[in-house]
Scaffold this active site. Structure first.
Site, PDB file in Angstrom:
ATOM      1  N   ALA A  30       0.854  -1.189   0.000  1.00 56.23           N
ATOM      2  CA  ALA A  30       0.000   0.000   0.000  1.00 56.23           C
ATOM      3  C   ALA A  30       0.887   1.235   0.000  1.00 56.23           C
ATOM      4  O   ALA A  30       2.044   1.179   0.420  1.00 56.23           O
ATOM      5  CB  ALA A  30      -0.877  -0.007   1.243  1.00 56.23           C
ATOM      6  N   GLY A  56       0.812  -5.189   0.683  1.00 56.89           N
ATOM      7  CA  GLY A  56      -0.303  -5.299  -0.270  1.00 56.89           C
ATOM      8  C   GLY A  56       0.143  -5.844  -1.623  1.00 56.89           C
ATOM      9  O   GLY A  56      -0.661  -6.418  -2.355  1.00 56.89           O
ATOM     10  N   GLU A  88       0.000  -9.443  -1.142  1.00 58.65           N
ATOM     11  CA  GLU A  88      -1.426  -9.796  -1.041  1.00 58.65           C
ATOM     12  C   GLU A  88      -2.064  -9.792  -2.430  1.00 58.65           C
ATOM     13  O   GLU A  88      -2.877 -10.655  -2.764  1.00 58.65           O
ATOM     14  CB  GLU A  88      -2.133  -8.807  -0.100  1.00 58.65           C
ATOM     15  N   GLU A 119       4.445  -5.245   7.371  1.00 57.60           N
ATOM     16  CA  GLU A 119       3.607  -4.234   8.036  1.00 57.60           C
ATOM     17  C   GLU A 119       3.965  -4.065   9.505  1.00 57.60           C
ATOM     18  O   GLU A 119       3.788  -2.989  10.077  1.00 57.60           O
ATOM     19  CB  GLU A 119       2.118  -4.608   7.896  1.00 57.60           C
TER      20      GLU A 119
HETATM   21  N1  DAK Z   1       4.530   3.411  -0.281  1.00 57.66           N
HETATM   22  C1  DAK Z   1       4.922   4.639  -0.708  1.00 57.66           C
HETATM   23  N2  DAK Z   1       6.146   4.891  -1.200  1.00 57.66           N
HETATM   24  C2  DAK Z   1       7.023   3.862  -1.261  1.00 57.66           C
HETATM   25  C3  DAK Z   1       6.691   2.560  -0.835  1.00 57.66           C
HETATM   26  C4  DAK Z   1       5.370   2.345  -0.330  1.00 57.66           C
HETATM   27  N3  DAK Z   1       4.917   1.150   0.066  1.00 57.66           N
HETATM   28  N4  DAK Z   1       7.763   1.762  -1.019  1.00 57.66           N
HETATM   29  C5  DAK Z   1       8.722   2.550  -1.542  1.00 57.66           C
HETATM   30  N5  DAK Z   1       8.276   3.807  -1.689  1.00 57.66           N
HETATM   31  C6  DAK Z   1       8.999   4.970  -2.215  1.00 57.66           C
HETATM   32  C7  DAK Z   1      10.019   5.457  -1.204  1.00 57.66           C
HETATM   33  O1  DAK Z   1       9.424   6.313  -0.246  1.00 57.66           O
HETATM   34  C8  DAK Z   1      10.985   6.201  -2.123  1.00 57.66           C
HETATM   35  O2  DAK Z   1      10.429   7.446  -2.437  1.00 57.66           O
HETATM   36  P1  DAK Z   1      11.348   8.809  -2.510  1.00 57.66           P
HETATM   37  O3  DAK Z   1      12.047   8.882  -1.216  1.00 57.66           O
HETATM   38  O4  DAK Z   1      12.295   8.515  -3.668  1.00 57.66           O
HETATM   39  O5  DAK Z   1      10.361   9.886  -2.763  1.00 57.66           O
HETATM   40  C9  DAK Z   1      10.966   5.350  -3.386  1.00 57.66           C
HETATM   41  O6  DAK Z   1       9.767   4.585  -3.349  1.00 57.66           O
HETATM   42  C10 DAK Z   1      12.129   4.377  -3.452  1.00 57.66           C
HETATM   43  O7  DAK Z   1      12.166   3.660  -2.248  1.00 57.66           O
HETATM   44  P2  DAK Z   1      13.553   3.203  -1.584  1.00 57.66           P
HETATM   45  O8  DAK Z   1      14.574   4.278  -1.691  1.00 57.66           O
HETATM   46  O9  DAK Z   1      13.233   2.710  -0.231  1.00 57.66           O
HETATM   47  O10 DAK Z   1      13.950   2.003  -2.578  1.00 57.66           O
HETATM   48  P3  DAK Z   1      14.811   0.710  -2.293  1.00 57.66           P
HETATM   49  O11 DAK Z   1      14.960   0.033  -3.607  1.00 57.66           O
HETATM   50  O12 DAK Z   1      16.037   1.037  -1.491  1.00 57.66           O
HETATM   51  O13 DAK Z   1      13.888  -0.201  -1.335  1.00 57.66           O
HETATM   52  C11 DAK Z   1      11.802  -1.306  -0.717  1.00 57.66           C
HETATM   53  C12 DAK Z   1      12.724  -0.736  -1.855  1.00 57.66           C
HETATM   54  C13 DAK Z   1      10.534  -1.764  -1.406  1.00 57.66           C
HETATM   55  C14 DAK Z   1      12.489  -2.496  -0.047  1.00 57.66           C
HETATM   56  C15 DAK Z   1      11.561  -0.184   0.334  1.00 57.66           C
HETATM   57  O14 DAK Z   1      11.163   1.008  -0.337  1.00 57.66           O
HETATM   58  C16 DAK Z   1      10.496  -0.556   1.340  1.00 57.66           C
HETATM   59  O15 DAK Z   1      10.777  -1.256   2.331  1.00 57.66           O
HETATM   60  N6  DAK Z   1       9.265  -0.091   1.113  1.00 57.66           N
HETATM   61  C17 DAK Z   1       8.157  -0.269   2.030  1.00 57.66           C
HETATM   62  C18 DAK Z   1       7.641  -1.680   2.005  1.00 57.66           C
HETATM   63  C19 DAK Z   1       6.487  -1.891   2.972  1.00 57.66           C
HETATM   64  O16 DAK Z   1       6.637  -1.581   4.183  1.00 57.66           O
HETATM   65  N7  DAK Z   1       5.356  -2.386   2.493  1.00 57.66           N
HETATM   66  C20 DAK Z   1       4.156  -2.538   3.295  1.00 57.66           C
HETATM   67  C21 DAK Z   1       3.293  -1.310   3.151  1.00 57.66           C
HETATM   68  S1  DAK Z   1       1.815  -1.417   4.146  1.00 57.66           S
HETATM   69  C22 DAK Z   1      -5.754  -2.737   3.373  1.00 57.66           C
HETATM   70  C23 DAK Z   1      -5.203  -3.491   2.366  1.00 57.66           C
HETATM   71  C24 DAK Z   1      -3.813  -3.589   2.240  1.00 57.66           C
HETATM   72  C25 DAK Z   1      -2.994  -2.892   3.100  1.00 57.66           C
HETATM   73  C26 DAK Z   1      -3.561  -2.130   4.104  1.00 57.66           C
HETATM   74  C27 DAK Z   1      -4.935  -2.053   4.245  1.00 57.66           C
HETATM   75  N8  DAK Z   1      -7.173  -2.633   3.558  1.00 57.66           N
HETATM   76  C28 DAK Z   1      -8.050  -3.297   2.553  1.00 57.66           C
HETATM   77  C29 DAK Z   1      -7.757  -1.885   4.580  1.00 57.66           C
HETATM   78  C30 DAK Z   1      -1.569  -3.012   2.900  1.00 57.66           C
HETATM   79  C31 DAK Z   1      -0.664  -2.364   3.637  1.00 57.66           C
HETATM   80  C32 DAK Z   1       0.732  -2.345   3.178  1.00 57.66           C
HETATM   81  O17 DAK Z   1       1.114  -2.899   2.177  1.00 57.66           O
END
Ligand code: DAK
Length: 256
Positions: A66, A109, A112, A132
């Site tokens: 997400a 997500g 998922e 998460e």
């Molecule tokens: N959201 C927004 N921006 C993101 C992002 C994300 N999930 N993942 C990466 N980015 C952005 C970073 O902020 C960065 O932006 P700038 O700083 O350049 O503006 C850019 O993408 C590049 O990211 P990195 O510099 O971190 O890139 P790397 O290659 O070094 O690392 C990475 C890639 C994917 C390992 C890392 O970015 C990372 O750990 N990202 C977050 C992963 C994460 O925590 N995912 C879970 C998100 S929570 C629901 C349904 C579903 C959900 C919730 C509710 N309902 C139906 C109610 C789901 C929730 C989730 O998925």
């Protein structure tokens, strides 16, 4: 090049490919992207010329989950009323075969979403996770339920509780992906193209039955299967398939 957040093309006859296209945010699933995806899947579902869909994020990243910037504004009330829940429902209802081609990260997500595909192919560098917990919450797109059912409790607990990622080999061993392919993008299209050559009504019912096997008692599932096969025996595609075999020629299915 296009700046559309979802790219749509047809890489093989009867196959539609949907490519998540927010590389600057690692294909994070913003609400507009989820809307575009739900609409594209519904359009593919309604289009008689489409028999299978390939879902991908391209060769670098599948989806990092997400959009965390969007999630940052959530609280309990907006969470309970979250419109994204309905969007996930629309994605889940896609009834035709869907193949995911996964390169790079499939996280949160993103994983998922990958688990909504009927067949998933991973590139050698693919990484899977539900991180998460690092953000102070838990998977919300069905991750706690689907990962445990598909890949088993041990891997699900490990990924969900530690936030660690699993590599393609681990995902394959756990049954999270059907195969690892050197070129997952190509292989995903190849699999979808193969499915698209088969009888569409049979493919659709087969998908429904296999999905039902997850939470239907065996006797109920078998009864459902008996009715489905009887229904298929009334189709033109059945006559064509059997006729082609007996006449030693390739079958051409019309989906009728
Ligand atoms: N959201 C927004 N921006 C993101 C992002 C994300 N999930 N993942 C990466 N980015 C952005 C970073 O902020 C960065 O932006 P700038 O700083 O350049 O503006 C850019 O993408 C590049 O990211 P990195 O510099 O971190 O890139 P790397 O290659 O070094 O690392 C990475 C890639 C994917 C390992 C890392 O970015 C990372 O750990 N990202 C977050 C992963 C994460 O925590 N995912 C879970 C998100 S929570 C629901 C349904 C579903 C959900 C919730 C509710 N309902 C139906 C109610 C789901 C929730 C989730 O998925």
């Amino acid at each position: 090049m296009t700046d559309a957040i979802l790219l749509i093309d047809e890489p093989a006859p009867y196959v539609r490919r949907l490519t998540l296209n927010r590389p600057e945010a690692r294909n994070a699933l913003s609400s507009p992207l989820l809307v575009a995806l739900a609409e594209a899947l519904e359009a593919a579902g309604d289009d008689a010329n489409i028999r299978a869909v390939v879902l991908t994020g391209g060769a670098k990243v599948f989806a990092a989950g997400a959009d965390i910037k969007e999630l940052a504004t959530r609280d309990t009330v907006t969470g309970l009323l979250d419109a994204r829940t309905a969007l996930w429902g629309r994605i889940r209802r896609f009834a035709k075969p869907m193949v995911a081609a996964i390169d790079g990260y499939a996280l949160g997500g993103g994983l998922e979403l990958a688990m909504h595909a009927d067949i998933a192919v991973a590139g050698p560098t693919a990484q899977f996770g539900l991180p998460e917990i690092n953000l102070g919450f838990i998977p919300g797109g069905g991750g706690t339920q689907r990962l445990a059912r598909i890949a088993g409790q041990q891997l699900a607990m490990k990924l969900i509780l530690t936030g660690e990622f699993a590599d393609a080999k681990t995902a394959h061993a756990a049954g999270l992906v059907a195969e690892i392919a050197e070129d997952a993008q190509l292989r995903g299209v190849e699999i979808a193209a193969k499915i698209a050559q088969k009888a569409p009504l049979a493919a659709r019912l087969a998908k429904e039955l296999v999905l039902a096997a997850r939470d239907t008692p065996l006797e109920t599932g078998l009864a459902f299967e008996r009715k489905a096969i009887a229904a298929l025996w009334g189709t033109d595609d059945f006559k064509e398939g059997v006729g082609a075999f007996l006449e030693k020629r390739k079958a051409t299915f019309a989906g009728k």
